[in-house]
Design a protein around this motif. Structure first.
Motif, PDB file in Angstrom:
ATOM      1  N   ARG A   1       8.579   2.197  -0.606  1.00 17.72           N
ATOM      2  CA  ARG A   1       8.585   2.287  -2.066  1.00 17.72           C
ATOM      3  C   ARG A   1       8.109   0.972  -2.680  1.00 17.72           C
ATOM      4  NH1 ARG A   1      12.225   5.784  -0.249  1.00 17.72           N
ATOM      5  NH2 ARG A   1      12.470   7.769  -1.336  1.00 17.72           N
ATOM      6  N   TYR A   2       8.526  -0.122  -2.100  1.00 21.52           N
ATOM      7  CA  TYR A   2       8.090  -1.441  -2.583  1.00 21.52           C
ATOM      8  C   TYR A   2       6.572  -1.564  -2.469  1.00 21.52           C
ATOM      9  CZ  TYR A   2       7.605  -6.525  -2.734  1.00 21.52           C
ATOM     10  OH  TYR A   2       7.227  -7.803  -3.047  1.00 21.52           O
ATOM     11  N   ARG A   3       6.010  -1.149  -1.362  1.00 25.03           N
ATOM     12  CA  ARG A   3       4.561  -1.213  -1.172  1.00 25.03           C
ATOM     13  C   ARG A   3       3.830  -0.288  -2.153  1.00 25.03           C
ATOM     14  NH1 ARG A   3       6.201  -1.854   4.294  1.00 25.03           N
ATOM     15  NH2 ARG A   3       6.027   0.380   4.673  1.00 25.03           N
ATOM     16  N   LYS A   4       4.424   0.892  -2.449  1.00 29.36           N
ATOM     17  CA  LYS A   4       3.814   1.804  -3.419  1.00 29.36           C
ATOM     18  C   LYS A   4       3.767   1.157  -4.798  1.00 29.36           C
ATOM     19  CE  LYS A   4       5.680   5.877  -3.588  1.00 29.36           C
ATOM     20  NZ  LYS A   4       6.391   7.158  -3.448  1.00 29.36           N
ATOM     21  N   PHE A   5       4.860   0.519  -5.196  1.00 31.91           N
ATOM     22  CA  PHE A   5       4.898  -0.164  -6.487  1.00 31.91           C
ATOM     23  C   PHE A   5       3.890  -1.309  -6.525  1.00 31.91           C
ATOM     24  CE2 PHE A   5       8.918   1.933  -7.529  1.00 31.91           C
ATOM     25  CZ  PHE A   5       8.782   2.102  -8.894  1.00 31.91           C
TER      26      PHE A   5
ATOM     27  N   ILE B   1       0.889  -1.642  -9.315  1.00 27.86           N
ATOM     28  CA  ILE B   1       0.711  -2.733 -10.279  1.00 27.86           C
ATOM     29  C   ILE B   1      -0.561  -3.531 -10.009  1.00 27.86           C
ATOM     30  CG2 ILE B   1       3.145  -2.894 -10.870  1.00 27.86           C
ATOM     31  CD1 ILE B   1       3.342  -5.386  -9.140  1.00 27.86           C
ATOM     32  N   GLU B   2      -1.065  -3.486  -8.779  1.00 27.29           N
ATOM     33  CA  GLU B   2      -2.354  -4.136  -8.510  1.00 27.29           C
ATOM     34  C   GLU B   2      -3.486  -3.380  -9.204  1.00 27.29           C
ATOM     35  OE1 GLU B   2      -2.844  -4.366  -4.300  1.00 27.29           O
ATOM     36  OE2 GLU B   2      -1.363  -5.951  -4.079  1.00 27.29           O
TER      37      GLU B   2
ATOM     38  N   HIS C   1       4.515  -6.889 -18.019  1.00 25.00           N
ATOM     39  CA  HIS C   1       5.937  -6.531 -18.007  1.00 25.00           C
ATOM     40  C   HIS C   1       6.305  -5.805 -16.709  1.00 25.00           C
ATOM     41  CE1 HIS C   1       9.852  -5.172 -19.346  1.00 25.00           C
ATOM     42  NE2 HIS C   1       9.500  -3.941 -19.006  1.00 25.00           N
ATOM     43  N   LEU C   2       5.437  -4.897 -16.273  1.00 24.32           N
ATOM     44  CA  LEU C   2       5.711  -4.158 -15.041  1.00 24.32           C
ATOM     45  C   LEU C   2       5.752  -5.088 -13.829  1.00 24.32           C
ATOM     46  CD1 LEU C   2       3.583  -0.941 -15.526  1.00 24.32           C
ATOM     47  CD2 LEU C   2       6.061  -1.173 -15.665  1.00 24.32           C
ATOM     48  N   ARG C   3       4.870  -6.066 -13.800  1.00 26.95           N
ATOM     49  CA  ARG C   3       4.862  -7.029 -12.692  1.00 26.95           C
ATOM     50  C   ARG C   3       6.182  -7.794 -12.626  1.00 26.95           C
ATOM     51  NH1 ARG C   3      -0.266  -5.943 -13.639  1.00 26.95           N
ATOM     52  NH2 ARG C   3      -1.892  -6.382 -12.128  1.00 26.95           N
ATOM     53  N   LYS C   4       6.668  -8.230 -13.789  1.00 28.44           N
ATOM     54  CA  LYS C   4       7.946  -8.942 -13.836  1.00 28.44           C
ATOM     55  C   LYS C   4       9.095  -8.027 -13.427  1.00 28.44           C
ATOM     56  CE  LYS C   4       6.536 -12.006 -17.559  1.00 28.44           C
ATOM     57  NZ  LYS C   4       6.714 -12.303 -18.989  1.00 28.44           N
ATOM     58  N   ARG C   5       9.038  -6.786 -13.891  1.00 19.18           N
ATOM     59  CA  ARG C   5      10.117  -5.841 -13.607  1.00 19.18           C
ATOM     60  C   ARG C   5      10.183  -5.481 -12.125  1.00 19.18           C
ATOM     61  NH1 ARG C   5      13.533  -2.435 -16.726  1.00 19.18           N
ATOM     62  NH2 ARG C   5      14.968  -1.757 -15.128  1.00 19.18           N
ATOM     63  N   VAL C   6       9.033  -5.287 -11.493  1.00 13.99           N
ATOM     64  CA  VAL C   6       9.005  -4.977 -10.059  1.00 13.99           C
ATOM     65  C   VAL C   6       9.525  -6.179  -9.275  1.00 13.99           C
ATOM     66  CG1 VAL C   6       7.481  -4.552  -8.086  1.00 13.99           C
ATOM     67  CG2 VAL C   6       7.235  -3.208 -10.164  1.00 13.99           C
TER      68      VAL C   6
ATOM     69  N   ALA D   1       6.723   8.498 -12.965  1.00 18.83           N
ATOM     70  CA  ALA D   1       6.433   8.369 -14.392  1.00 18.83           C
ATOM     71  C   ALA D   1       5.337   7.330 -14.624  1.00 18.83           C
ATOM     72  CB  ALA D   1       7.694   7.976 -15.150  1.00 18.83           C
ATOM     73  N   LEU D   2       5.439   6.187 -13.957  1.00 19.77           N
ATOM     74  CA  LEU D   2       4.415   5.147 -14.120  1.00 19.77           C
ATOM     75  C   LEU D   2       3.067   5.590 -13.576  1.00 19.77           C
ATOM     76  CD1 LEU D   2       6.482   1.966 -13.237  1.00 19.77           C
ATOM     77  CD2 LEU D   2       5.608   2.635 -15.482  1.00 19.77           C
ATOM     78  N   LYS D   3       3.083   6.322 -12.483  1.00 20.87           N
ATOM     79  CA  LYS D   3       1.841   6.819 -11.901  1.00 20.87           C
ATOM     80  C   LYS D   3       1.154   7.793 -12.864  1.00 20.87           C
ATOM     81  CE  LYS D   3      -0.967   7.145  -8.377  1.00 20.87           C
ATOM     82  NZ  LYS D   3      -1.765   6.030  -7.949  1.00 20.87           N
ATOM     83  N   LYS D   4       1.940   8.632 -13.523  1.00 23.57           N
ATOM     84  CA  LYS D   4       1.363   9.576 -14.487  1.00 23.57           C
ATOM     85  C   LYS D   4       0.755   8.837 -15.683  1.00 23.57           C
ATOM     86  CE  LYS D   4       3.981  13.662 -13.338  1.00 23.57           C
ATOM     87  NZ  LYS D   4       4.978  14.657 -13.755  1.00 23.57           N
ATOM     88  N   ILE D   5       1.393   7.776 -16.124  1.00 24.71           N
ATOM     89  CA  ILE D   5       0.826   6.985 -17.220  1.00 24.71           C
ATOM     90  C   ILE D   5      -0.466   6.330 -16.767  1.00 24.71           C
ATOM     91  CG2 ILE D   5       1.161   4.935 -18.663  1.00 24.71           C
ATOM     92  CD1 ILE D   5       4.174   5.632 -18.662  1.00 24.71           C
ATOM     93  N   HIS D   6      -0.443   5.758 -15.572  1.00 19.88           N
ATOM     94  CA  HIS D   6      -1.607   5.033 -15.062  1.00 19.88           C
ATOM     95  C   HIS D   6      -2.814   5.945 -14.834  1.00 19.88           C
ATOM     96  CE1 HIS D   6      -3.997   2.112 -12.970  1.00 19.88           C
ATOM     97  NE2 HIS D   6      -4.018   2.854 -11.881  1.00 19.88           N
TER      98      HIS D   6
END
Length: 119
Positions: free
Chosen positions: A5-9, A13-14, A30-35, A58-63
């Motif tokens: 999951r960490y690698r997916k995030f 964000i990359e 903000h997402l980089r800081k949050r992760v 949810a983030l993937k759908k936004i992206h």
């Protein structure tokens, strides 16, 4: 399973570009800081897998513009009639700082100029 999951995030964000016109207010920053905060121990962080998966989806759908593609707009304007470029220009950090400067009262500007001349 936190490692995958960490690698997916990290991959997500990359891919997410940082908007330089919105210093300090950009979603990607903000997402980089949050992760970094949520995965403070990297791959060995203890997480709630169900909640983590829901946030990632949810983030993937936004992206990927999932809902923008699912529900296409008839016009490329906002409710005010402005285009996306106009809205981006208005919401840039430089424009907001300029508007804040214009909205200062006469006395506030006078105090600032008097304060800077003392230095």
């Amino acid at each position: 399973m936190a490692a995958s999951r960490y690698r997916k995030f990290l991959r997500l964000i990359e891919e997410w570009p940082v908007d330089p016109s919105k210093r300090g207010r950009d979603l990607a920053a903000h997402l980089r800081k949050r992760v970094a905060k949520d995965f403070s121990k990297g791959e060995s962080t203890k997480i709630d897998e169900k909640e983590c998966d829901a946030k990632y989806d949810a983030l993937k759908k936004i992206h990927t513009d999932f809902y923008r593609n699912k529900y296409p707009r008839m016009h490329d304007t906002s409710a005010t009639g402005n285009t996306a470029e106009d809205c981006n220009r208005v919401m840039s950090t430089e424009n907001i700082e300029e508007m804040n400067e214009l909205n200062k009262s006469y006395w506030t500007r006078l105090k600032e100029t008097m304060g800077s001349s003392k230095q």
